[in-house]
Motif scaffolding. Structure first.
Motif, PDB file in Angstrom:
ATOM      1  N   ILE A 195     -33.988 -80.013  39.222  1.00 44.56           N
ATOM      2  CA  ILE A 195     -33.067 -79.160  39.643  1.00 44.56           C
ATOM      3  C   ILE A 195     -33.934 -78.047  40.423  1.00 44.56           C
ATOM      4  CG2 ILE A 195     -31.424 -77.281  39.081  1.00 44.56           C
ATOM      5  CD1 ILE A 195     -30.778 -78.843  36.752  1.00 44.56           C
ATOM      6  N   SER A 196     -33.631 -77.877  41.546  1.00 49.10           N
ATOM      7  CA  SER A 196     -34.124 -76.771  42.492  1.00 49.10           C
ATOM      8  C   SER A 196     -33.192 -75.444  42.553  1.00 49.10           C
ATOM      9  CB  SER A 196     -34.148 -77.170  44.047  1.00 49.10           C
ATOM     10  OG  SER A 196     -35.167 -78.252  44.023  1.00 49.10           O
ATOM     11  N   ILE A 197     -33.807 -74.293  41.992  1.00 44.23           N
ATOM     12  CA  ILE A 197     -32.917 -73.216  41.862  1.00 44.23           C
ATOM     13  C   ILE A 197     -33.535 -72.132  42.895  1.00 44.23           C
ATOM     14  CG2 ILE A 197     -32.364 -71.361  40.287  1.00 44.23           C
ATOM     15  CD1 ILE A 197     -33.657 -73.278  38.212  1.00 44.23           C
ATOM     16  N   ILE A 198     -32.470 -71.795  43.844  1.00 45.63           N
ATOM     17  CA  ILE A 198     -32.826 -70.966  44.914  1.00 45.63           C
ATOM     18  C   ILE A 198     -32.242 -69.523  44.764  1.00 45.63           C
ATOM     19  CG2 ILE A 198     -32.548 -70.638  47.482  1.00 45.63           C
ATOM     20  CD1 ILE A 198     -32.093 -73.799  47.621  1.00 45.63           C
ATOM     21  N   VAL A 199     -33.158 -68.623  44.763  1.00 41.92           N
ATOM     22  CA  VAL A 199     -32.868 -67.080  44.572  1.00 41.92           C
ATOM     23  C   VAL A 199     -33.038 -66.505  45.630  1.00 41.92           C
ATOM     24  CG1 VAL A 199     -33.164 -65.310  42.984  1.00 41.92           C
ATOM     25  CG2 VAL A 199     -33.251 -67.655  42.042  1.00 41.92           C
ATOM     26  N   PRO A 200     -32.168 -65.664  46.516  1.00 41.96           N
ATOM     27  CA  PRO A 200     -32.382 -65.051  47.544  1.00 41.96           C
ATOM     28  C   PRO A 200     -32.737 -63.702  46.953  1.00 41.96           C
ATOM     29  CG  PRO A 200     -30.201 -65.729  48.029  1.00 41.96           C
ATOM     30  CD  PRO A 200     -30.584 -66.104  46.496  1.00 41.96           C
ATOM     31  N   VAL A 201     -33.655 -62.762  47.242  1.00 36.83           N
ATOM     32  CA  VAL A 201     -34.278 -61.672  46.647  1.00 36.83           C
ATOM     33  C   VAL A 201     -34.181 -60.544  47.672  1.00 36.83           C
ATOM     34  CG1 VAL A 201     -36.205 -60.827  45.508  1.00 36.83           C
ATOM     35  CG2 VAL A 201     -35.636 -62.941  44.966  1.00 36.83           C
ATOM     36  N   TYR A 202     -33.682 -59.730  47.326  1.00 31.55           N
ATOM     37  CA  TYR A 202     -33.651 -58.420  48.368  1.00 31.55           C
ATOM     38  C   TYR A 202     -33.586 -57.080  47.579  1.00 31.55           C
ATOM     39  CZ  TYR A 202     -33.053 -55.049  51.763  1.00 31.55           C
ATOM     40  OH  TYR A 202     -33.345 -53.867  52.709  1.00 31.55           O
ATOM     41  N   ASN A 203     -34.703 -56.384  47.420  1.00 31.53           N
ATOM     42  CA  ASN A 203     -34.535 -55.116  46.748  1.00 31.53           C
ATOM     43  C   ASN A 203     -34.223 -55.237  45.243  1.00 31.53           C
ATOM     44  OD1 ASN A 203     -35.866 -54.085  48.633  1.00 31.53           O
ATOM     45  ND2 ASN A 203     -34.281 -52.949  49.738  1.00 31.53           N
ATOM     46  N   SER A 204     -34.472 -56.316  44.503  1.00 31.49           N
ATOM     47  CA  SER A 204     -33.615 -56.624  43.046  1.00 31.49           C
ATOM     48  C   SER A 204     -34.866 -56.384  42.115  1.00 31.49           C
ATOM     49  CB  SER A 204     -33.579 -58.182  43.233  1.00 31.49           C
ATOM     50  OG  SER A 204     -32.445 -58.281  44.223  1.00 31.49           O
ATOM     51  N   GLU A 205     -35.923 -55.511  42.282  1.00 35.17           N
ATOM     52  CA  GLU A 205     -37.011 -55.302  41.438  1.00 35.17           C
ATOM     53  C   GLU A 205     -36.013 -55.029  39.802  1.00 35.17           C
ATOM     54  OE1 GLU A 205     -40.956 -52.886  41.047  1.00 35.17           O
ATOM     55  OE2 GLU A 205     -39.496 -52.052  42.430  1.00 35.17           O
ATOM     56  N   ASP A 206     -35.057 -54.241  39.684  1.00 40.64           N
ATOM     57  CA  ASP A 206     -34.782 -53.631  38.369  1.00 40.64           C
ATOM     58  C   ASP A 206     -34.112 -55.030  37.818  1.00 40.64           C
ATOM     59  OD1 ASP A 206     -35.408 -51.365  38.965  1.00 40.64           O
ATOM     60  OD2 ASP A 206     -33.453 -50.670  39.696  1.00 40.64           O
ATOM     61  N   TYR A 207     -33.817 -56.100  38.537  1.00 43.23           N
ATOM     62  CA  TYR A 207     -32.972 -57.277  37.909  1.00 43.23           C
ATOM     63  C   TYR A 207     -33.913 -58.364  37.684  1.00 43.23           C
ATOM     64  CZ  TYR A 207     -29.111 -54.413  39.796  1.00 43.23           C
ATOM     65  OH  TYR A 207     -28.481 -53.465  40.168  1.00 43.23           O
ATOM     66  N   LEU A 208     -34.707 -58.557  38.785  1.00 47.40           N
ATOM     67  CA  LEU A 208     -35.483 -59.817  39.115  1.00 47.40           C
ATOM     68  C   LEU A 208     -36.234 -60.627  37.684  1.00 47.40           C
ATOM     69  CD1 LEU A 208     -35.814 -62.080  41.094  1.00 47.40           C
ATOM     70  CD2 LEU A 208     -37.924 -60.652  42.107  1.00 47.40           C
ATOM     71  N   GLN A 209     -36.972 -59.729  36.890  1.00 51.93           N
ATOM     72  CA  GLN A 209     -37.666 -60.226  35.941  1.00 51.93           C
ATOM     73  C   GLN A 209     -36.740 -60.882  35.081  1.00 51.93           C
ATOM     74  OE1 GLN A 209     -40.539 -57.567  34.241  1.00 51.93           O
ATOM     75  NE2 GLN A 209     -40.855 -59.046  32.650  1.00 51.93           N
ATOM     76  N   SER A 210     -35.586 -60.052  34.676  1.00 51.45           N
ATOM     77  CA  SER A 210     -34.732 -60.811  33.789  1.00 51.45           C
ATOM     78  C   SER A 210     -34.111 -62.362  34.416  1.00 51.45           C
ATOM     79  CB  SER A 210     -33.386 -59.940  33.429  1.00 51.45           C
ATOM     80  OG  SER A 210     -33.843 -58.979  32.561  1.00 51.45           O
ATOM     81  N   CYS A 211     -33.903 -62.251  35.440  1.00 48.54           N
ATOM     82  CA  CYS A 211     -33.386 -63.605  36.356  1.00 48.54           C
ATOM     83  C   CYS A 211     -34.332 -64.586  36.013  1.00 48.54           C
ATOM     84  CB  CYS A 211     -33.066 -63.215  37.727  1.00 48.54           C
ATOM     85  SG  CYS A 211     -32.519 -64.702  38.605  1.00 48.54           S
ATOM     86  N   ILE A 212     -35.624 -64.344  36.294  1.00 49.65           N
ATOM     87  CA  ILE A 212     -36.564 -65.388  36.402  1.00 49.65           C
ATOM     88  C   ILE A 212     -36.962 -65.873  34.917  1.00 49.65           C
ATOM     89  CG2 ILE A 212     -39.185 -65.790  36.771  1.00 49.65           C
ATOM     90  CD1 ILE A 212     -38.905 -63.775  39.388  1.00 49.65           C
ATOM     91  N   ASP A 213     -36.824 -64.752  33.933  1.00 52.94           N
ATOM     92  CA  ASP A 213     -37.219 -65.188  32.549  1.00 52.94           C
ATOM     93  C   ASP A 213     -36.043 -66.057  32.030  1.00 52.94           C
ATOM     94  OD1 ASP A 213     -39.445 -63.638  32.698  1.00 52.94           O
ATOM     95  OD2 ASP A 213     -38.798 -62.166  31.526  1.00 52.94           O
TER      96      ASP A 213
END
Length: 157
Positions: A3-21
């Motif tokens: 499965i390829s998971i594609i995540v567009p990231v724009y000024n998401s520093e507050d949420y991104l770590q939780s998303c990746i984890d």
């Protein structure tokens, strides 16, 4: 099935770590995570780079000039090597068995597309499977599912 998971990231520093984890906590482990940094001006791009350096076998980061989430997703598709594409927003988190359930839907039904609801709670009302035949006709199946995607931004999508 990879499965390829594609995540567009724009000024998401507050949420991104939780998303990746949340991706790293998956019970289905045959995946690649493609982080499409869309010209972030906060620390999001650097966070993507740190994860890519730490987990080069699972995470790829692509830096773009800002072009919006659609462009980031389309360019992410070009980078994908998986059998299945999953689109995840940077402010969303997957339940730990979401990829397993998506994979099961594909394997059990031989469908072409899985659509699923996202909500603020930990409940995941249904997965809708659409299978389109070569002649353009199709059918839909609905699976009741308890766990899926939880939106960290607190909005239904």
């Amino acid at each position: 099935m990879k499965i390829s998971i594609i995540v567009p990231v724009y000024n998401s520093e507050d949420y991104l770590q939780s998303c990746i984890d949340s991706v790293f906590n998956q019970t289905h482990t045959d995946y690649e995570l493609i982080l499409m940094d869309d010209g972030s001006t906060d620390g999001s791009g650097e966070l993507c780079d740190r994860y890519s350096e730490k987990y080069p076998d699972h995470i790829k980061t692509i830096h773009l000039q800002n072009g919006g989430p659609l462009k980031a997703r389309l360019l992410g598709i070009r980078e994908a090597t998986g059998d299945v594409l999953v689109f995840l927003d940077a402010d969303d988190c997957l339940r730990n068995d979401a990829l397993k359930r998506i994979n099961e839907c594909f394997c059990e039904t031989n469908c072409d597309m899985v659509l699923y609801d996202a909500n603020e709670s930990t409940e995941f009302p249904s997965i809708k499977v659409s299978h389109f035949l070569e002649n353009g006709t199709g059918f839909n199946l609905t699976f009741e599912v308890r766990d899926g995607i939880k939106n960290h931004a607190g909005k239904n999508e």
